[in-house]
Write an enzyme that holds these catalytic residues in place. Structure first.
Site, mmCIF file in Angstrom:
data_model
loop_
_atom_site.group_PDB
_atom_site.id
_atom_site.type_symbol
_atom_site.label_atom_id
_atom_site.label_comp_id
_atom_site.label_asym_id
_atom_site.label_seq_id
_atom_site.Cartn_x
_atom_site.Cartn_y
_atom_site.Cartn_z
ATOM 1 N N ARG A 261 0.947 -1.179 0.158
ATOM 2 C CA ARG A 261 0.081 0.159 -0.023
ATOM 3 C C ARG A 261 0.831 1.284 -0.083
ATOM 4 O O ARG A 261 0.871 2.086 -1.128
ATOM 5 C CB ARG A 261 -0.971 0.075 1.300
ATOM 6 C CG ARG A 261 -1.989 0.988 1.328
ATOM 7 C CD ARG A 261 -1.775 2.280 1.608
ATOM 8 N NE ARG A 261 -1.366 2.410 2.932
ATOM 9 C CZ ARG A 261 -0.768 3.479 3.754
ATOM 10 N NH1 ARG A 261 -0.444 4.647 2.841
ATOM 11 N NH2 ARG A 261 -0.415 3.464 4.743
ATOM 12 N N ASP A 262 1.537 1.597 1.108
ATOM 13 C CA ASP A 262 2.254 2.843 1.365
ATOM 14 C C ASP A 262 3.432 2.847 0.164
ATOM 15 O O ASP A 262 3.764 3.690 -0.341
ATOM 16 C CB ASP A 262 2.787 2.713 2.594
ATOM 17 C CG ASP A 262 3.133 4.511 3.342
ATOM 18 O OD1 ASP A 262 3.286 5.059 2.192
ATOM 19 O OD2 ASP A 262 3.046 4.454 4.375
ATOM 20 N N HIS B 169 3.789 4.185 13.158
ATOM 21 C CA HIS B 169 3.923 4.163 11.626
ATOM 22 C C HIS B 169 5.022 5.238 11.213
ATOM 23 O O HIS B 169 4.464 6.679 11.140
ATOM 24 C CB HIS B 169 2.752 4.291 10.843
ATOM 25 C CG HIS B 169 2.874 4.434 9.503
ATOM 26 N ND1 HIS B 169 2.199 3.451 8.571
ATOM 27 C CD2 HIS B 169 3.407 5.443 8.616
ATOM 28 C CE1 HIS B 169 2.293 3.691 7.269
ATOM 29 N NE2 HIS B 169 3.120 4.910 7.320
ATOM 30 N N HIS C 48 8.102 7.117 9.185
ATOM 31 C CA HIS C 48 8.802 7.355 7.836
ATOM 32 C C HIS C 48 10.354 7.902 8.243
ATOM 33 O O HIS C 48 10.522 8.683 9.221
ATOM 34 C CB HIS C 48 8.221 8.300 6.837
ATOM 35 C CG HIS C 48 6.998 7.627 6.354
ATOM 36 N ND1 HIS C 48 7.001 7.546 5.011
ATOM 37 C CD2 HIS C 48 5.838 7.550 6.708
ATOM 38 C CE1 HIS C 48 5.935 7.022 4.754
ATOM 39 N NE2 HIS C 48 5.014 6.914 5.690
ATOM 40 N N CYS D 252 3.450 9.439 0.838
ATOM 41 C CA CYS D 252 2.081 9.846 0.660
ATOM 42 C C CYS D 252 2.123 10.787 -0.567
ATOM 43 O O CYS D 252 2.915 11.758 -0.415
ATOM 44 C CB CYS D 252 1.318 10.650 1.591
ATOM 45 S SG CYS D 252 -0.262 11.448 1.358
ATOM 46 N N ASN E 173 9.080 4.794 4.225
ATOM 47 C CA ASN E 173 8.835 4.205 5.497
ATOM 48 C C ASN E 173 10.115 3.788 6.109
ATOM 49 O O ASN E 173 11.191 3.806 5.226
ATOM 50 C CB ASN E 173 7.840 3.099 5.481
ATOM 51 C CG ASN E 173 6.530 3.344 5.122
ATOM 52 O OD1 ASN E 173 6.213 3.661 3.976
ATOM 53 N ND2 ASN E 173 5.756 3.585 5.949
HETATM 54 N N1 COA Z 1 -13.669 3.924 -4.403
HETATM 55 C C1 COA Z 1 -13.794 4.156 -5.798
HETATM 56 N N2 COA Z 1 -14.298 5.149 -6.282
HETATM 57 C C2 COA Z 1 -14.436 6.239 -5.421
HETATM 58 C C3 COA Z 1 -14.299 6.093 -3.923
HETATM 59 C C4 COA Z 1 -13.894 4.901 -3.600
HETATM 60 N N3 COA Z 1 -13.569 4.671 -2.259
HETATM 61 N N4 COA Z 1 -14.548 6.976 -3.400
HETATM 62 C C5 COA Z 1 -15.000 8.152 -4.418
HETATM 63 N N5 COA Z 1 -15.025 7.599 -5.572
HETATM 64 C C6 COA Z 1 -15.174 8.025 -6.790
HETATM 65 C C7 COA Z 1 -16.807 8.520 -7.003
HETATM 66 O O1 COA Z 1 -17.538 7.551 -7.304
HETATM 67 C C8 COA Z 1 -16.589 9.686 -7.823
HETATM 68 O O2 COA Z 1 -16.358 8.948 -9.314
HETATM 69 P P1 COA Z 1 -17.043 9.812 -10.534
HETATM 70 O O3 COA Z 1 -16.176 11.077 -10.685
HETATM 71 O O4 COA Z 1 -16.807 8.783 -11.817
HETATM 72 O O5 COA Z 1 -18.492 10.102 -10.179
HETATM 73 C C9 COA Z 1 -15.166 10.236 -7.598
HETATM 74 O O6 COA Z 1 -14.493 9.431 -6.902
HETATM 75 C C10 COA Z 1 -15.264 11.557 -6.726
HETATM 76 O O7 COA Z 1 -16.126 11.241 -5.641
HETATM 77 P P2 COA Z 1 -15.832 12.251 -4.426
HETATM 78 O O8 COA Z 1 -17.130 11.651 -3.243
HETATM 79 O O9 COA Z 1 -16.850 13.703 -4.759
HETATM 80 O O10 COA Z 1 -14.832 12.268 -3.778
HETATM 81 P P3 COA Z 1 -13.706 13.467 -3.729
HETATM 82 O O11 COA Z 1 -13.217 13.908 -5.238
HETATM 83 O O12 COA Z 1 -13.967 14.330 -2.812
HETATM 84 O O13 COA Z 1 -12.507 12.665 -3.129
HETATM 85 C C11 COA Z 1 -11.727 10.745 -1.982
HETATM 86 C C12 COA Z 1 -12.402 12.081 -1.955
HETATM 87 C C13 COA Z 1 -11.600 10.335 -0.292
HETATM 88 C C14 COA Z 1 -12.542 9.467 -2.592
HETATM 89 C C15 COA Z 1 -10.292 10.877 -2.409
HETATM 90 O O14 COA Z 1 -9.695 12.028 -2.041
HETATM 91 C C16 COA Z 1 -9.169 9.691 -2.120
HETATM 92 O O15 COA Z 1 -9.472 8.644 -2.782
HETATM 93 N N6 COA Z 1 -8.377 10.301 -1.433
HETATM 94 C C17 COA Z 1 -7.201 8.874 -1.117
HETATM 95 C C18 COA Z 1 -5.948 9.450 -0.855
HETATM 96 C C19 COA Z 1 -5.045 8.564 -0.338
HETATM 97 O O16 COA Z 1 -5.184 7.299 -0.558
HETATM 98 N N7 COA Z 1 -3.820 9.115 0.044
HETATM 99 C C20 COA Z 1 -2.877 8.187 0.381
HETATM 100 C C21 COA Z 1 -2.928 7.321 1.865
HETATM 101 S S1 COA Z 1 -2.153 8.334 3.104
HETATM 102 ZN ZN ZN Z 2 3.178 6.030 5.437
#
Ligand code: COA
Ligand code: ZN
Length: 312
Positions: free
Chosen positions: A14-15, A206, A208, A239, A248
Site C-alpha cells: 500500500r504505502d 508508523h 517514515h 504519501c 517508511n
Molecule cells: N472507491 C472508488 N471510487 C471512489 C471512492 C472509492 N472509495 N470514493 C469516491 N470514488 C469516486 C466517486 O464515485 C466519484 O467518481 P465519478 O467522478 O466517476 O463520479 C469520484 O471518485 C469522486 O467522488 P467524491 O466522493 O466527490 O470524492 P472526492 O473527489 O472528494 O475525493 C476521496 C475524496 C476520499 C475519494 C479521494 O480524495 C481519495 O480517494 N483519497 C485517497 C488518498 C490516499 O489514499 N492517500 C494516500 C494514503 S495516506
Molecule cells: Zn506512511
C-alpha cells in the site's frame, strides 16, 4: 517493561506501491504479497479502496484480494476513505478495514478533500458497514507528529481523535508520521497523552525515515512498551499528497534490529531480504534499505575479495 515480541505490519503493497510513478502489474503485487505471508507477517496492508483517480497505482485492490493466498495467521488490511470504499472492501472479503484522517486540517483536505470533522462523521458510516459484516476497523492518524503545511500537531489533538476512535469501537489507533517529523520526545508525548485519555486503546507506530531518525523513534516506542510497528520493504513509501514525503522505515532494517535485541517478530529476515531485492527489480530503481545490501552482521567475506593496502 521489556518488550519481548513485536508485531510488524508490512505496508509496502500500500504505502510503498502508492508512491511509485510506475504502476506495477497486479500479478507481481500478488506474488510479493504471497511472499510476505510466507515470510511470517501477521498483518499486511495489501492495498487501498480509495478513488482510483486519486491513487491509480492501487486501482486493482479487489483483484488482489480475490487472487492472493489467504492464511489464517495473516490479516489482510487496506485503507478505506468512505462508505463506497467500505462496500468495495466487504465485497472483496477484506479481513480488516483501516480508516484514515490527518491530524491537521490542511493535509486532510489535500488527502481526502474534507475537514477532519467530516472525516470523523464519515467514519461512523464505515464503522456501521464494517460492524454489520463483522470486519474490525483500525483508525490511522496521518501527520500525527507534524504537518508539512501547518507544523506541530499537539499530543492533545491525537488523544482527542483516539478517543473518538475508541467511541466508534475501533480496535486501535495507528500514529502515522507522514513526512518523518517525529522525534523521540514528540513520540513520548503522543504515547503518554493517548494513554492518559484512552488507556485501553492499542497504539501502533508508523514512522517514515525522512530525517533519518525512524529507528530511533522505534527504540523510543519500545522503551514505552509499544509492541506494534509498521514498516515497508526496502524502505520505500510515501504519501503522494504531502511534499517531501519519503520512505517508511525499512522492514528488513527493523527486523534486523529487533532480532539483534532478542525481540521476536516471527518473520524470516533472509526471506525479507529476498523480497526487498525482488521489489527493487520490479520498480527498477535503487531502494534505500540498508540490510538488504549489507546482509547479516556476521556475514563474512573471503580475504581474497579485498585488496591489501600496501604503501607506495
Ligand atoms: N472507491 C472508488 N471510487 C471512489 C471512492 C472509492 N472509495 N470514493 C469516491 N470514488 C469516486 C466517486 O464515485 C466519484 O467518481 P465519478 O467522478 O466517476 O463520479 C469520484 O471518485 C469522486 O467522488 P467524491 O466522493 O466527490 O470524492 P472526492 O473527489 O472528494 O475525493 C476521496 C475524496 C476520499 C475519494 C479521494 O480524495 C481519495 O480517494 N483519497 C485517497 C488518498 C490516499 O489514499 N492517500 C494516500 C494514503 S495516506
Ligand atoms: Zn506512511
Amino acid at each position: 517493561m521489556k518488550v519481548e515480541q513485536v508485531k510488524i505490519t508490512e505496508v509496502g503493497p500500500r504505502d510503498g506501491f502508492q508512491s511509485e510513478s510506475t504502476i506495477l502489474k497486479t500479478e507481481d503485487k500478488i506474488d510479493v504479497i504471497n511472499n510476505l505471508t510466507d515470510a511470517g507477517f501477521q498483518r499486511i496492508e495489501v492495498s487501498s479502496f480509495v478513488s482510483p483517480k486519486a491513487i491509480p497505482q492501487l486501482a486493482d485492490a479487489a483483484m488482489i484480494l480475490e487472487n492472493v493466498k489467504r492464511n489464517p495467521k495473516t490479516t489482510l488490511a487496506a485503507l478505506v476513505p468512505n462508505a463506497k470504499g467500505a462496500l468495495r472492501a466487504v465485497d472483496a472479503k477484506l479481513d480488516e478495514i483501516v480508516v484514515f484522517l490527518s491530524a491537521s486540517e490542511s493535509h486532510n483536505k489535500k488527502n481526502v478533500n474534507r475537514s477532519v470533522q467530516d472525516s470523523l462523521t464519515g467514519f461512523k458510516e464505515i464503522a456501521d458497514i464494517a460492524g454489520k459484516n463483522n470486519i474490525p476497523v483500525q483508525g490511522d492518524i496521518a501527520t500525527a507528529f507534524g504537518c508539512p503545511f501547518e507544523g506541530n500537531v499537539t499530543a492533545k489533538k491525537l488523544a482527542e481523535i483516539s478517543n473518538e476512535y475508541k467511541l466508534m469501537g475501533f480496535k486501535g489507533v495507528t500514529l502515522g508520521d507522514t513526512t518523518g517529523m517525529a522525534t523521540p520526545p514528540v513520540v513520548i508525548d503522543a504515547i503518554h497523552a493517548i494513554r492518559d485519555k484512552v488507556p485501553d486503546l492499542e497504539i501502533t507506530l508508523h514512522f517514515h525515515n525522512t530525517r533519518g531518525v525512524g529507528l530511533a523513534n522505534v527504540m523510543t516506542g519500545l522503551n514505552e512498551g509499544i509492541t506494534d510497528y509498521e514498516s515497508c520493504f526496502g524502505g520505500m513509501g510515501g504519501c503522494p499528497f504531502a511534499p517531501n514525503a519519503t520512505g517508511n522505515i525499512c522492514s528488513e532494517d527493523l527486523i534486523y534490529l529487533l532480532h539483534e535485541m532478542g525481540i521476536e517478530t516471527g518473520i524470516d529476515l533472509d526471506q525479507m531480504i529476498s523480497i526487498a531485492k525482488k521489489v527493487e527489480k520490479l520498480v527498477g530503481h535503487k531502494l534505500p534499505g540498508q540490510v538488504m545490501r549489507a546482509g547479516h552482521r556476521l556475514l563474512s567475506y573471503s580475504m581474497d575479495e579485498v585488496p591489501t593496502a600496501v604503501g607506495a
